[in-house]
Design a protein around this motif. Sequence first.
Motif, PDB file in Angstrom:
ATOM      1  N   ILE A  57     -88.436  64.532 -69.287  1.00  0.00           N
ATOM      2  CA  ILE A  57     -88.234  65.343 -68.087  1.00  0.00           C
ATOM      3  C   ILE A  57     -87.864  66.736 -68.577  1.00  0.00           C
ATOM      4  O   ILE A  57     -87.033  66.875 -69.472  1.00  0.00           O
ATOM      5  N   LYS A  58     -88.434  67.780 -67.986  1.00  0.00           N
ATOM      6  CA  LYS A  58     -88.208  69.146 -68.441  1.00  0.00           C
ATOM      7  C   LYS A  58     -86.945  69.748 -67.826  1.00  0.00           C
ATOM      8  O   LYS A  58     -86.997  70.692 -67.046  1.00  0.00           O
ATOM      9  N   ILE A  59     -85.785  69.193 -68.185  1.00  0.00           N
ATOM     10  CA  ILE A  59     -84.488  69.766 -67.844  1.00  0.00           C
ATOM     11  C   ILE A  59     -83.520  69.326 -68.934  1.00  0.00           C
ATOM     12  O   ILE A  59     -83.608  68.195 -69.422  1.00  0.00           O
ATOM     13  N   GLY A  60     -82.640  70.212 -69.337  1.00  0.00           N
ATOM     14  CA  GLY A  60     -81.692  69.885 -70.394  1.00  0.00           C
ATOM     15  C   GLY A  60     -80.426  70.692 -70.258  1.00  0.00           C
ATOM     16  O   GLY A  60     -80.185  71.349 -69.246  1.00  0.00           O
ATOM     17  N   TYR A  61     -79.607  70.661 -71.312  1.00  0.00           N
ATOM     18  CA  TYR A  61     -78.326  71.358 -71.208  1.00  0.00           C
ATOM     19  C   TYR A  61     -78.486  72.869 -71.137  1.00  0.00           C
ATOM     20  O   TYR A  61     -77.615  73.562 -70.636  1.00  0.00           O
ATOM     21  N   GLY A  62     -79.620  73.416 -71.559  1.00  0.00           N
ATOM     22  CA  GLY A  62     -79.891  74.836 -71.380  1.00  0.00           C
ATOM     23  C   GLY A  62     -80.055  75.212 -69.914  1.00  0.00           C
ATOM     24  O   GLY A  62     -79.875  76.360 -69.520  1.00  0.00           O
ATOM     25  N   ASP A  63     -80.379  74.229 -69.096  1.00  0.00           N
ATOM     26  CA  ASP A  63     -80.527  74.423 -67.648  1.00  0.00           C
ATOM     27  C   ASP A  63     -79.227  74.125 -66.906  1.00  0.00           C
ATOM     28  O   ASP A  63     -79.146  74.311 -65.699  1.00  0.00           O
ATOM     29  N   GLY A  64     -78.240  73.601 -67.626  1.00  0.00           N
ATOM     30  CA  GLY A  64     -76.983  73.219 -66.986  1.00  0.00           C
ATOM     31  C   GLY A  64     -76.895  71.740 -66.702  1.00  0.00           C
ATOM     32  O   GLY A  64     -76.025  71.290 -65.959  1.00  0.00           O
ATOM     33  N   PHE A  65     -77.789  70.940 -67.280  1.00  0.00           N
ATOM     34  CA  PHE A  65     -77.740  69.482 -67.165  1.00  0.00           C
ATOM     35  C   PHE A  65     -77.166  68.972 -68.490  1.00  0.00           C
ATOM     36  O   PHE A  65     -77.898  68.758 -69.447  1.00  0.00           O
ATOM     37  N   PRO A  66     -75.831  68.823 -68.580  1.00  0.00           N
ATOM     38  CA  PRO A  66     -75.176  68.625 -69.867  1.00  0.00           C
ATOM     39  C   PRO A  66     -75.408  67.259 -70.514  1.00  0.00           C
ATOM     40  O   PRO A  66     -75.843  66.302 -69.874  1.00  0.00           O
ATOM     41  N   LYS A  67     -75.043  67.212 -71.795  1.00  0.00           N
ATOM     42  CA  LYS A  67     -75.218  65.999 -72.591  1.00  0.00           C
ATOM     43  C   LYS A  67     -74.384  64.825 -72.086  1.00  0.00           C
ATOM     44  O   LYS A  67     -74.698  63.680 -72.389  1.00  0.00           O
ATOM     45  N   CYS A  68     -73.343  65.083 -71.311  1.00  0.00           N
ATOM     46  CA  CYS A  68     -72.528  63.980 -70.790  1.00  0.00           C
ATOM     47  C   CYS A  68     -73.322  63.084 -69.845  1.00  0.00           C
ATOM     48  O   CYS A  68     -72.877  61.984 -69.501  1.00  0.00           O
ATOM     49  N   ASN A  69     -74.533  63.507 -69.452  1.00  0.00           N
ATOM     50  CA  ASN A  69     -75.389  62.670 -68.606  1.00  0.00           C
ATOM     51  C   ASN A  69     -76.082  61.560 -69.396  1.00  0.00           C
ATOM     52  O   ASN A  69     -76.688  60.676 -68.803  1.00  0.00           O
ATOM     53  N   GLU A 124     -68.018  70.359 -61.214  1.00  0.00           N
ATOM     54  CA  GLU A 124     -68.251  70.918 -62.547  1.00  0.00           C
ATOM     55  C   GLU A 124     -69.728  70.870 -62.911  1.00  0.00           C
ATOM     56  O   GLU A 124     -70.273  71.819 -63.481  1.00  0.00           O
ATOM     57  N   LEU A 125     -70.376  69.758 -62.601  1.00  0.00           N
ATOM     58  CA  LEU A 125     -71.784  69.591 -62.945  1.00  0.00           C
ATOM     59  C   LEU A 125     -72.691  70.474 -62.091  1.00  0.00           C
ATOM     60  O   LEU A 125     -73.630  71.085 -62.607  1.00  0.00           O
ATOM     61  N   PHE A 126     -72.395  70.579 -60.806  1.00  0.00           N
ATOM     62  CA  PHE A 126     -73.252  71.366 -59.916  1.00  0.00           C
ATOM     63  C   PHE A 126     -73.183  72.854 -60.231  1.00  0.00           C
ATOM     64  O   PHE A 126     -74.194  73.542 -60.245  1.00  0.00           O
ATOM     65  N   ILE A 127     -71.969  73.381 -60.488  1.00  0.00           N
ATOM     66  CA  ILE A 127     -71.858  74.816 -60.730  1.00  0.00           C
ATOM     67  C   ILE A 127     -72.402  75.215 -62.096  1.00  0.00           C
ATOM     68  O   ILE A 127     -72.670  76.388 -62.326  1.00  0.00           O
ATOM     69  N   SER A 128     -72.600  74.257 -62.981  1.00  0.00           N
ATOM     70  CA  SER A 128     -73.158  74.591 -64.294  1.00  0.00           C
ATOM     71  C   SER A 128     -74.680  74.721 -64.268  1.00  0.00           C
ATOM     72  O   SER A 128     -75.272  75.218 -65.221  1.00  0.00           O
ATOM     73  N   LEU A 129     -75.333  74.321 -63.176  1.00  0.00           N
ATOM     74  CA  LEU A 129     -76.797  74.434 -63.081  1.00  0.00           C
ATOM     75  C   LEU A 129     -77.202  75.907 -63.063  1.00  0.00           C
ATOM     76  O   LEU A 129     -76.756  76.672 -62.228  1.00  0.00           O
ATOM     77  N   SER A 130     -78.042  76.288 -63.992  1.00  0.00           N
ATOM     78  CA  SER A 130     -78.424  77.687 -64.178  1.00  0.00           C
ATOM     79  C   SER A 130     -79.271  78.210 -63.019  1.00  0.00           C
ATOM     80  O   SER A 130     -80.347  77.680 -62.759  1.00  0.00           O
ATOM     81  N   PRO A 131     -78.829  79.277 -62.356  1.00  0.00           N
ATOM     82  CA  PRO A 131     -79.655  79.860 -61.290  1.00  0.00           C
ATOM     83  C   PRO A 131     -80.905  80.537 -61.852  1.00  0.00           C
ATOM     84  O   PRO A 131     -81.854  80.784 -61.119  1.00  0.00           O
ATOM     85  N   LEU A 132     -80.921  80.829 -63.145  1.00  0.00           N
ATOM     86  CA  LEU A 132     -82.091  81.453 -63.767  1.00  0.00           C
ATOM     87  C   LEU A 132     -83.159  80.434 -64.158  1.00  0.00           C
ATOM     88  O   LEU A 132     -84.338  80.763 -64.204  1.00  0.00           O
ATOM     89  N   ARG A 133     -82.726  79.205 -64.447  1.00  0.00           N
ATOM     90  CA  ARG A 133     -83.671  78.213 -64.957  1.00  0.00           C
ATOM     91  C   ARG A 133     -83.946  77.060 -63.995  1.00  0.00           C
ATOM     92  O   ARG A 133     -84.929  76.348 -64.153  1.00  0.00           O
ATOM     93  N   VAL A 134     -83.074  76.854 -63.011  1.00  0.00           N
ATOM     94  CA  VAL A 134     -83.256  75.762 -62.051  1.00  0.00           C
ATOM     95  C   VAL A 134     -83.590  76.369 -60.698  1.00  0.00           C
ATOM     96  O   VAL A 134     -82.758  77.023 -60.079  1.00  0.00           O
ATOM     97  N   LYS A 135     -84.807  76.149 -60.257  1.00  0.00           N
ATOM     98  CA  LYS A 135     -85.294  76.714 -58.998  1.00  0.00           C
ATOM     99  C   LYS A 135     -84.546  76.087 -57.808  1.00  0.00           C
ATOM    100  O   LYS A 135     -84.389  74.878 -57.735  1.00  0.00           O
ATOM    101  N   ARG A 136     -84.112  76.940 -56.902  1.00  0.00           N
ATOM    102  CA  ARG A 136     -83.470  76.482 -55.669  1.00  0.00           C
ATOM    103  C   ARG A 136     -84.504  76.485 -54.560  1.00  0.00           C
ATOM    104  O   ARG A 136     -85.254  77.441 -54.410  1.00  0.00           O
TER     105      ARG A 136
END
Length: 140
Positions: A57-69, A124-136
């Motif tokens: 899946i093309k989402i990772g911690y660079g997008d704000g989806f951290p390794k704790c998942n 904590e998880l929601f606010i870490s989602l990058s507005p630059l990399r995760v389309k709203r």
Amino acid sequence: MLCYGLQEAGYYDTNLKPVLAELIGKVDTVKYLNELNYVAYEELCSVDSSCKKIAKIKIGYGDGFPKCNKGTYCLINKKEYKISQVTMDNTFVEIDDLVNVGDKVELYHRPNELKDKTGCSALELFISLSPLRVKRILKD
């Protein structure tokens, strides 16, 4: 928590609607494990021995989806699948033959269980989602 429309212990409002309805990805690639030497940066021993296929899946911690998942579950075609690895740009999910390239992946499909599964609150998880990399996508 209330700003995101999430209920907390001791407080419940039936009129409260969640701001983040879904975190959606798509299956980018499907591979058979017997064709691979490793998944992400780890050897195959990190994957459940009963698993035969892995999806990227093309989402990772660079997008704000951290390794704790890692070790939590996502929803694909109304079935839960285990998240095996999270890298900077990708997440790898242990799948079966019911999953195909292009299938919708629902991440954080049970926001009230995130604290128990990840050690982080949903806020904590929601606010870490990058507005630059995760389309709203705004919906009514």
